[in-house]
Write an enzyme that holds these catalytic residues in place. Structure first.
Site, PDB file in Angstrom:
ATOM      1  N   ASP A  40      76.160 -51.363 -49.538  1.00  0.00           N
ATOM      2  CA  ASP A  40      76.107 -52.630 -48.829  1.00  0.00           C
ATOM      3  C   ASP A  40      75.472 -53.739 -49.662  1.00  0.00           C
ATOM      4  OD1 ASP A  40      74.288 -53.819 -45.929  1.00  0.00           O
ATOM      5  OD2 ASP A  40      76.104 -54.544 -46.912  1.00  0.00           O
TER       6      ASP A  40
ATOM      7  N   ASP B 123      80.008 -59.342 -49.335  1.00  0.00           N
ATOM      8  CA  ASP B 123      79.308 -58.298 -48.578  1.00  0.00           C
ATOM      9  C   ASP B 123      80.176 -57.054 -48.384  1.00  0.00           C
ATOM     10  OD1 ASP B 123      77.594 -58.189 -45.321  1.00  0.00           O
ATOM     11  OD2 ASP B 123      77.849 -56.724 -46.932  1.00  0.00           O
TER      12      ASP B 123
HETATM   13  C1  LIG Z   1      70.386 -60.537 -37.375  1.00  0.00           C
HETATM   14  C2  LIG Z   1      69.705 -60.187 -38.677  1.00  0.00           C
HETATM   15  C3  LIG Z   1      70.003 -61.190 -39.785  1.00  0.00           C
HETATM   16  C4  LIG Z   1      71.508 -61.226 -39.979  1.00  0.00           C
HETATM   17  C5  LIG Z   1      69.286 -60.808 -41.085  1.00  0.00           C
HETATM   18  N1  LIG Z   1      69.742 -59.472 -41.529  1.00  0.00           N
HETATM   19  C6  LIG Z   1      70.551 -59.427 -42.600  1.00  0.00           C
HETATM   20  O1  LIG Z   1      70.994 -60.402 -43.180  1.00  0.00           O
HETATM   21  C7  LIG Z   1      70.965 -58.043 -43.078  1.00  0.00           C
HETATM   22  C8  LIG Z   1      70.036 -57.587 -44.200  1.00  0.00           C
HETATM   23  N2  LIG Z   1      72.351 -58.107 -43.577  1.00  0.00           N
HETATM   24  C9  LIG Z   1      73.374 -58.235 -42.676  1.00  0.00           C
HETATM   25  O2  LIG Z   1      73.179 -58.209 -41.489  1.00  0.00           O
HETATM   26  C10 LIG Z   1      74.807 -58.432 -43.189  1.00  0.00           C
HETATM   27  C11 LIG Z   1      74.907 -59.827 -43.751  1.00  0.00           C
HETATM   28  C12 LIG Z   1      74.667 -60.849 -42.688  1.00  0.00           C
HETATM   29  S1  LIG Z   1      74.749 -62.464 -43.364  1.00  0.00           S
HETATM   30  C13 LIG Z   1      73.607 -63.337 -42.390  1.00  0.00           C
HETATM   31  N3  LIG Z   1      75.220 -57.506 -44.236  1.00  0.00           N
HETATM   32  C14 LIG Z   1      74.884 -56.192 -44.079  1.00  0.00           C
HETATM   33  C15 LIG Z   1      75.583 -55.491 -42.945  1.00  0.00           C
HETATM   34  N4  LIG Z   1      77.040 -55.547 -43.093  1.00  0.00           N
HETATM   35  C16 LIG Z   1      75.068 -54.083 -42.981  1.00  0.00           C
HETATM   36  C17 LIG Z   1      75.718 -53.159 -42.025  1.00  0.00           C
HETATM   37  C18 LIG Z   1      76.572 -52.175 -42.491  1.00  0.00           C
HETATM   38  C19 LIG Z   1      77.154 -51.256 -41.606  1.00  0.00           C
HETATM   39  C20 LIG Z   1      76.874 -51.363 -40.239  1.00  0.00           C
HETATM   40  C21 LIG Z   1      76.006 -52.359 -39.762  1.00  0.00           C
HETATM   41  C22 LIG Z   1      75.430 -53.250 -40.664  1.00  0.00           C
HETATM   42  C23 LIG Z   1      67.791 -60.798 -40.870  1.00  0.00           C
HETATM   43  O3  LIG Z   1      67.190 -59.722 -41.118  1.00  0.00           O
HETATM   44  O4  LIG Z   1      67.295 -61.883 -40.550  1.00  0.00           O
END
Ligand SMILES: CC[C@H](C)[C@H](NC(=O)[C@H](C)NC(=O)[C@@H](CCSC)NC[C@@H](N)Cc1ccccc1)C(=O)O
Length: 329
Positions: free
Chosen positions: A35, A219
């Site tokens: 990821d 991503d």
């Molecule tokens: C709601 C949380 C926000 C999005 C933010 N978190 C993130 O950006 C996290 C690190 N990344 C993610 O939530 C996203 C990118 C969001 S862009 C804002 N990528 C990772 C996601 N596809 C991982 C995954 C894989 C399989 C199943 C489920 C999830 C935070 O911690 O603030």
């Protein structure tokens, strides 16, 4: 030194890509989701509640002679799709594609949200984002790639994701034979932990590129291509039966539609996603209504070039030069 690991689509919709990772001594092999949109390597483990872990392959630090508890450290992550996980931390040897990192932080889940419980195809994630995004406290840990970079022939990795066939993650080298086109490079912004970049425009159905900046992230852990509403509308205006389906929370259309391609400009190259890659899957087994691979990014607030876009290209994640390379496949 280099590493090369095969990766496979999890299901007929290419929902996620699964790569085998060896952890510990003797090796415990887990199916993980690489990821680039996050920066933590976490796994289902012997510490995950039995009810949550059922059906999952798990990591048992107690069965690894090289596992060490990182005492006092914990982690907790929320993802854009509202899923989440948390737990404590070990270090152990982690081998990917034949390359071993001796002391990798392996984040053991003591809690996982229902989306992860239900997805028994994967046992966790390998974050390949920038270290600044790591969520271990009190001392953030490095990603596997960050730990490996200084020993790799080149501090970069490539993603070659494919529709319904085996692809690869290569570490430390670029196999240009995987691509048809030239690799175009563009600066990567790692300040938020993601592989951020700016595309220079887009077009539908092979038309001339409309020049307008689209800032987003590459991503590998997101299934879809998520872009602004104006671009999504411009695309689906060409699809007769397209309509927004509240229950599906996205645009759907007749599976029989002949979808136009979608192109975007990046690093001086044009990457074209063929129409068939933009028809993700029937909304239910046997349905004649299909779900679009291109959807709106307005709910999440960030444009995400997920697997639907990445499948059209060989993508170079070049940490050494803080840049992203894209070549048409
Ligand atoms: C709601 C949380 C926000 C999005 C933010 N978190 C993130 O950006 C996290 C690190 N990344 C993610 O939530 C996203 C990118 C969001 S862009 C804002 N990528 C990772 C996601 N596809 C991982 C995954 C894989 C399989 C199943 C489920 C999830 C935070 O911690 O603030």
């Amino acid at each position: 030194q280099t590493g090369s690991a095969n990766t496979n689509p999890s299901d007929s919709a290419d929902d996620e890509y699964i790569t085998s990772v060896s952890i510990g001594t003797p090796a415990q092999v887990l199916p993980l989701d690489f990821d680039t949109g996050s920066s933590d390597l976490w796994v289902f483990s012997s510490e995950t509640p039995k009810s949550s872990a059922s059906g999952h392959v798990t990591y048992s630090p107690s069965k690894s002679s090289t596992a060490k508890k990182l005492s006092g450290s914990t982690w907790s992550i929320k993802y854009g799709d509202k899923s989440s996980s948390s737990g404590d931390v070990y270090t152990d040897v982690v081998t990917i594609g034949g390359f071993s990192v001796k002391t990798q932080a392996v984040e053991s889940a003591t809690k996982v949200s229902t989306q992860f419980v239900q997805d028994t195809l994967i046992s966790g994630l390998v974050g390949l984002g920038f270290d600044i995004g790591n969520q271990v406290s009190p001392r953030p840990q490095k990603t596997w790639f960050s730990n490996a970079a200084s020993s790799l022939a080149e501090p970069l990795f490539t993603a070659d994701l494919r529709h319904q066939e085996t692809g690869s993650y290569n570490f430390g080298f670029i196999d240009t034979s995987l691509a048809k086109g030239t690799i175009g490079y563009t600066p990567a912004d790692g300040s938020e932990g993601y592989w951020g970049f700016t595309a220079t425009g887009y077009s539908v159905g092979g038309a001339k590129l409309n020049r307008n900046s689209i800032t987003g992230i590459a991503d590998t852990g997101t299934t879809l291509l998520l872009l602004p509403d104006n671009i999504v509308d411009a695309y689906y205006n060409n699809v007769e039966s397209a309509e927004y389906d509240d229950s599906q929370e996205g645009v759907v259309f007749d599976c029989s539609e002949d979808l136009p391609s979608f192109s975007f400009g990046v690093g001086g190259q044009t990457i074209t996603i063929s129409g068939d890659l933009l028809n993700l899957t029937p909304i239910e087994e046997g349905s004649s209504t299909c779900f679009g691979g291109l959807q709106s990014s307005s709910d999440i607030g960030t444009n995400i070039f997920g697997d639907v876009a990445l499948k059209a290209a060989l993508v170079v994640f070049d940490l050494g030069n803080e840049r992203l390379g894209w070549a048409q496949k």
